[in-house]
Scaffold this active site. Structure first.
Site, short mmCIF file in Angstrom:
data_model
loop_
_atom_site.label_atom_id
_atom_site.label_comp_id
_atom_site.label_asym_id
_atom_site.label_seq_id
_atom_site.Cartn_x
_atom_site.Cartn_y
_atom_site.Cartn_z
N GLY A 46 0.85 -1.19 0.00
CA GLY A 46 0.00 0.00 0.00
C GLY A 46 0.88 1.23 0.00
O GLY A 46 2.03 1.15 0.43
N GLY A 47 0.36 2.34 -0.51
CA GLY A 47 1.12 3.59 -0.53
C GLY A 47 2.48 3.37 -1.17
O GLY A 47 2.59 2.83 -2.26
N ASP A 48 3.53 3.77 -0.45
CA ASP A 48 4.88 3.62 -0.99
C ASP A 48 5.62 2.53 -0.23
O ASP A 48 6.83 2.57 -0.12
CB ASP A 48 5.63 4.96 -0.91
N GLU A 49 4.86 1.55 0.26
CA GLU A 49 5.50 0.47 1.03
C GLU A 49 5.46 -0.84 0.25
O GLU A 49 4.40 -1.27 -0.20
CB GLU A 49 4.77 0.31 2.37
#
Ligand code: C2E
Ligand code: CA
Ligand code: CA
Length: 509
Positions: free
Chosen positions: A163-166
């Site tokens: 998710g996101g930048d992970e």
């Protein structure tokens, strides 16, 4: 009975028997025929039924296969990240559970790598979401290419976007710990390269946290928690880094978290207070200004220096709040001294980031106005780091501050880059000679040469020099003779809380 009668009787009985026999034979033949007829019908019915069953079986099989394919497609879709096409969090969680559920031998070499992009928010905010998306897609691709392809969880490594930048990697068959460290470092090298989007090169950096299943009691939550802790440590120690989980990391992180909480609490509860150290003019024999220095007043009475909290305040994004709280106390305390003419100026340190984000220009004029504090009596101290960044922008901000009446000092001059051309390019009023120079002038010829050189240059450019960290009479004399009459240091006065007391005490002597 006569013999004739007996014969006739017998013949008659025989005939009847034959007739009966014949009837029975016929009945039997008829029954047999019927039976044969029935069994043929039965056989045919059986045959038809068999064909029907076969057909049904085939149809059920085809439908089952269809359903299986559809379910596989649905699972694949539900477990794929729409943006990057790699596995998503659901797939990651399932695979991690499966992997850790394996036999001991298989899960022994399992490791988890958590990867988080550094400053991704800045990319999104400054270059737009399309650029951010392009960065994520590129990172997913680089990761996939750098690892063994996933073959439904057998030997390959699973790459997922959580998710996101992970992102996360489940790596298998890792062997000794050095292998894991090497893999993480390799990924870091592959990922930390700029990404070109629409002809613009976007810097790309990431931090990695690594944990191996062996050290995590093989349970998914612990493994994730450990990798997360390692990632957090990577972020905190300066980004673009790899940290492998070790048990003492937890202690360190908990310690840091406690410290951060305490510092946050200190800022919000207004426990960071302004102390003041005067600037002494040896030629005039009086204090002319004072520098505001932050001190943490703990409820137990202990007072801590900036070294113990300043970086944390800045990392927590609370420096603005801290400075504003301190100024709300300092300005009214300094005002009567300025108005009476006892004090020429109050000097305030502004951090490079704070300066570059425009804090001074945004906050100081309204605060000065509210305190009715003359702008001419405020000096902003900036280090070279603050001034070396974007020269055009910096110059514009310095001019704007000076246009409001405030003055500028370059702090810690003489160490670090000590860019002499900076003095020519940027407007400034004071130059603060770094403490290390004052310390060395007594014994070190090169420190004397540098000091004299700076003094000459400053005097030609009409910039006033203040020597910092003057501790001995010899240093003070030397500096005075070399032309540096404005001095600050323990010799003249230590920083203290009570500004009025400081000046009253000086006036009495
Ligand atoms: P700085 O701006 O260079 O401040 C001078 C430091 O030298 C102060 O340390 C002061 O106590 C110390 N000092 C003064 N005279 C002597 C001396 O004779 N000998 C020695 N050894 N030291 C002397 P302090 O108060 O611990 O501050 C350290 C740094 O923290 C400051 O260095 C400044 O960069 C930063 N700082 C302090 N207050 C603030 C603040 O309110 N805002 C910001 N952004 N930074 C601050
Ligand atoms: Ca300073
Ligand atoms: Ca300084």
């Amino acid at each position: 009975m006569p013999a004739d009668t007996t014969r006739t009787d017998l013949t008659e009985r025989l005939r009847r028997i034959e007739v009966r026999l014949d009837r029975e034979r016929r009945a039997r033949a008829e029954a047999e025929y019927l039976l044969e007829e029935k069994s043929r019908a039965l056989y045919e019915a059986n045959l038809a039924l068999g064909a029907l069953a076969n057909d049904l079986e085939q149809r059920v099989e085809a439908r089952t296969e269809e359903l299986r394919t559809a379910r596989q497609a649905a699972v694949a879709q539900a477990e794929t990240d729409a943006l990057t096409g790699i596995a998503n969090r659901a797939a990651f969680t399932r695979r991690l559970d499966e992997t850790l559920g394996n036999t001991h031998a298989l899960r022994a070499g399992v490791a988890l790598l958590l990867i988080d992009l550094d400053d991704f928010k800045t990319v999104n905010d400054t270059l737009g979401h399309q650029a951010g998306d392009a960065l994520l897609v590129e990172v997913a691709q680089r990761l996939s290419e750098a690892l063994r392809p996933d073959d439904a969880g057998r030997t390959g490594d699973l790459v997922a976007r959580l998710g996101g930048d992970e992102f996360a990697v489940i790596a298998k068959n890792m062997g000794p710990p050095q292998h894991l460290q090497r893999l993480a470092q390799r990924l870091l090298n592959v990922l930390c390269r700029p990404v070109v989007f629409n002809g613009v090169s976007i810097p790309c950096y990431c931090s990695i946290g690594v944990a191996s299943a062996e050290l995590s009691e093989n349970d998914a939550d612990t493994l994730l928690g450990n990798a997360d802790l390692a990632l957090y440590a990577s972020k905190r120690t300066g980004r673009a880094r790899v940290t492998c989980y070790e048990s003492n990391l937890r202690v360190e992180v908990e310690h840091r978290a406690r410290h951060e909480n305490a510092v946050r609490e200190a800022v919000l509860a207004d426990q960071i207070k302004p102390w003041f150290q005067p600037i002494y003019r040896c030629d005039l024999g009086r204090y002319t200004g004072a520098e505001m220095l932050a001190r943490w007043h703990l409820p137990c009475g202990e007072v801590r220096p900036p070294l113990a909290f300043l970086d944390t305040v800045e990392a927590l994004g609370l420096l603005d709040v801290m400075m504003e709280n301190m100024l709300r106390r300092a300005l009214p305390e300094a005002l009567p001294l300025v108005v009476s003419g006892a004090m020429d100026y109050l000097a305030v340190n502004v951090s490079p980031t704070q300066f570059n984000e425009g804090w001074a220009l945004r906050t100081l004029p309204p605060m000065l106005a509210q305190a009715v504090f003359p702008a001419q009596a405020l000096v902003i101290e900036l280090t070279e780091t603050a001034l070396l960044q974007d020269t055009e922008h910096t110059r514009a901000m310095l001019h704007a501050l000076r246009a409001q009446g405030m003055r500028i000092a370059i702090d810690d001059f003489g160490v670090g880059y000590s860019n002499f051309s900076l003095l020519r390019q940027l407007p400034c009023d004071f130059l603060k000679l770094d403490r290390t120079l004052s310390l060395d002038v007594e014994h070190d010829e090169s420190a004397r040469a540098l000091t004299e050189c700076i003094l000459t240059l400053a005097s030609r450019l009409k910039i006033q020099v203040v020597a910092e960290g003057v501790e001995t009479l010899q240093q003070s004399r030397y500096l005075l003779e070399a032309g540096c009459a404005a001095q600050q240091g323990y010799l003249h006065a230590r920083p203290q809380r009570d500004l009025a007391g400081l000046f009253a005490h000086a006036a009495a002597h």
